[in-house]
Write an enzyme that holds these catalytic residues in place. Sequence first.
Site, PDB file in Angstrom:
ATOM      1  N   LYS A 186       0.820  -1.216   0.000  1.00 28.90           N
ATOM      2  CA  LYS A 186       0.000   0.000   0.000  1.00 28.90           C
ATOM      3  C   LYS A 186       0.857   1.270   0.000  1.00 28.90           C
ATOM      4  O   LYS A 186       0.321   2.373   0.080  1.00 28.90           O
ATOM      5  CB  LYS A 186      -0.913   0.029   1.238  1.00 28.90           C
ATOM      6  CG  LYS A 186      -1.924  -1.088   1.293  1.00 28.90           C
ATOM      7  CD  LYS A 186      -2.902  -0.909   2.433  1.00 28.90           C
ATOM      8  CE  LYS A 186      -2.285  -1.150   3.789  1.00 28.90           C
ATOM      9  NZ  LYS A 186      -3.266  -1.032   4.891  1.00 28.90           N
ATOM     10  N   LYS A 224       2.741   2.290   2.395  1.00 33.62           N
ATOM     11  CA  LYS A 224       2.676   2.890   3.721  1.00 33.62           C
ATOM     12  C   LYS A 224       3.849   2.372   4.533  1.00 33.62           C
ATOM     13  O   LYS A 224       4.209   1.197   4.420  1.00 33.62           O
ATOM     14  CB  LYS A 224       1.380   2.503   4.450  1.00 33.62           C
ATOM     15  CG  LYS A 224       0.133   3.140   3.918  1.00 33.62           C
ATOM     16  CD  LYS A 224      -1.080   2.658   4.666  1.00 33.62           C
ATOM     17  CE  LYS A 224      -1.423   3.610   5.780  1.00 33.62           C
ATOM     18  NZ  LYS A 224      -2.711   3.285   6.422  1.00 33.62           N
TER      19      LYS A 224
END
Length: 134
Positions: A44, A46
């Site tokens: 993602k 992140k």
Amino acid sequence: MRKVITYGTYDLLHVGHINLLRRAKALGDYLLVVLSTDEFNAVKHKTAYHSYEDRKLILEAIRYVDEVIPEYNWEQKISDVVNNQIDVFVMGDDWEGQFDFLKEYCEVVYLPRTEGISTTKIKNDLHLGKTEHE
């Protein structure tokens, strides 16, 4: 027993996270939190400050949370809901409409976010040297 599920990274735990968990738990008797693994966060794009293991330990210490399991990918939500006999799926309203496909399996609830707080805001404020009260 009414079972509730929610998902997230839960890094840099803050009052918004606690509010979401408290309100999610109030919708049922049992709250299952599905926590993004470090590998899934990488997919993602992140980066979490705390490792999956530490984030899991922190979540398990919160009184509203009954169980924490790993999130490995976007596709596991239907099987998580079915396999855990979930009655209510809960996410913050910044995801409004994104999980409506789960309505054929359980109730879907989008809760309002806590105003003025987010992990991104905390990271930005720390980078700028700000404190909560500035």
